[in-house]
Scaffold this motif. Structure first.
Motif, PDB file in Angstrom:
ATOM      1  N   ARG A 133       0.837  -1.191   0.000  1.00  0.00           N
ATOM      2  CA  ARG A 133       0.000   0.000   0.000  1.00  0.00           C
ATOM      3  C   ARG A 133       0.876   1.246   0.000  1.00  0.00           C
ATOM      4  O   ARG A 133       1.837   1.339   0.747  1.00  0.00           O
ATOM      5  CB  ARG A 133      -0.919   0.004   1.210  1.00  0.00           C
ATOM      6  N   ASP A 134       0.479   2.178  -0.826  1.00  0.00           N
ATOM      7  CA  ASP A 134       1.211   3.435  -0.897  1.00  0.00           C
ATOM      8  C   ASP A 134       0.800   4.335   0.254  1.00  0.00           C
ATOM      9  O   ASP A 134      -0.343   4.330   0.700  1.00  0.00           O
ATOM     10  CB  ASP A 134       0.934   4.154  -2.228  1.00  0.00           C
ATOM     11  N   PRO A 155      -0.404   7.699   1.767  1.00  0.00           N
ATOM     12  CA  PRO A 155      -1.151   8.815   1.180  1.00  0.00           C
ATOM     13  C   PRO A 155      -0.395  10.129   1.387  1.00  0.00           C
ATOM     14  O   PRO A 155      -0.649  10.874   2.338  1.00  0.00           O
ATOM     15  CB  PRO A 155      -2.477   8.787   1.945  1.00  0.00           C
ATOM     16  N   TRP A 156       0.531  10.400   0.493  1.00  0.00           N
ATOM     17  CA  TRP A 156       1.402  11.571   0.625  1.00  0.00           C
ATOM     18  C   TRP A 156       0.613  12.871   0.568  1.00  0.00           C
ATOM     19  O   TRP A 156       0.935  13.843   1.255  1.00  0.00           O
ATOM     20  CB  TRP A 156       2.492  11.562  -0.461  1.00  0.00           C
ATOM     21  N   LEU A 205      -2.435  13.506   1.636  1.00  0.00           N
ATOM     22  CA  LEU A 205      -3.083  13.746   2.921  1.00  0.00           C
ATOM     23  C   LEU A 205      -2.068  14.178   3.973  1.00  0.00           C
ATOM     24  O   LEU A 205      -2.319  15.093   4.762  1.00  0.00           O
ATOM     25  CB  LEU A 205      -3.827  12.485   3.384  1.00  0.00           C
TER      26      LEU A 205
END
Length: 196
Positions: free
Chosen positions: A21-22, A24-25, A27
C-alpha cells in the motif's frame, strides 16, 4: 437412459493484492501545512511579533472584556432580585408531623369465603369453537373449563372459564394476562351454595 453429470467449472481462486500500500502523501502534506499555519497563527497572536496572528489576539482580548461585562451584569441582577431564598432547616419542621408509635396495625383484607371469582375468556354458540380456545389457552399454560348454558330466548352457549379464584385480585391478574394474549375476558363472581 442415464443422464450425464454436469460438471461445474471450479471457481478460480481470487488473487490476493500483493502490492504494498502506498502512503497517502497528499493527505500527509495537507495535515503538515495545516499544522504549520495554525502554529504560526497561535504563536503570532501570543507574542505579537507578527501581524499574521494579530486578528486572533484582538479576538482574545475582546472576549476577556466581554466576560467582565457579563459577570457585572449577573451580579447586578442578583442584587436586584426579589426572589425569596428558602432555608429548609427552618421550613421543614413546620410542615412535618411526627406520627405516634401507638397507632393500631391495619388488618389485611380477607377474601370472602362465600364468593368464588371466575374469569370468563369467551362465550360461543358452537362447542368446537370453545374447545379451540381452551386448547389455545392450554398451550399458553392456562387451565380452563367449558360450561354450557341454555336459555330459552338465546339457545345454548358454551363458556370458556378459568377459576375459581379465592379473591378478586387473583382473578384480575389472570384477566390482564389473557388481555395480553388478545382475549377480551370478564371477571364474574359466584356465590357459593351453603351446605346443609
Amino acid at each position: 437412459m442415464p443422464q450425464a453429470k454436469r460438471i461445474k467449472a471450479k471457481p478460480k481462486p481470487k488473487k490476493r493484492n500483493t502490492k504494498k500500500r502506498d502512503v497517502p502523501w497528499g493527505l500527509l502534506l495537507v495535515v503538515l501545512v495545516t499544522g504549520v499555519v495554525l502554529g504560526k497563527l497561535i504563536h503570532g497572536s501570543q507574542n505579537g511579533e507578527s501581524s499574521f496572528g494579530a486578528g486572533l489576539k484582538t479576538l482574545f482580548e475582546q472576549k476577556s472584556v466581554n466576560d467582565d461585562e457579563d459577570t457585572q451584569a449577573i451580579q447586578d441582577l442578583v442584587a436586584k432580585s426579589t426572589e425569596k431564598e428558602f432555608d429548609f432547616y427552618e421550613v421543614l419542621p413546620e410542615i412535618e408531623k411526627v406520627m405516634p408509635d401507638d397507632l393500631p396495625d391495619a388488618e389485611p383484607a380477607r377474601p370472602r369465603a362465600d364468593i368464588d371469582y371466575y374469569v370468563q375468556a369467551a362465550s360461543f354458540r358452537k362447542n368446537a369453537d370453545a374447545e379451540k380456545l381452551r386448547a389455545r389457552l392450554a398451550l399458553k399454560g392456562f387451565k380452563s373449563m367449558t360450561q354450557s348454558r341454555t336459555s330459552e330466548e338465546r339457545g345454548t352457549y358454551y363458556r370458556v372459564r378459568l377459576g375459581p379464584f379465592p379473591d378478586k385480585r387473583k382473578a384480575k391478574t389472570v384477566k390482564n394476562k389473557l388481555k395480553r394474549l388478545g382475549v377480551n375476558p370478564i371477571v364474574t363472581s359466584v356465590t357459593k351454595k351453603k351446605k346443609t
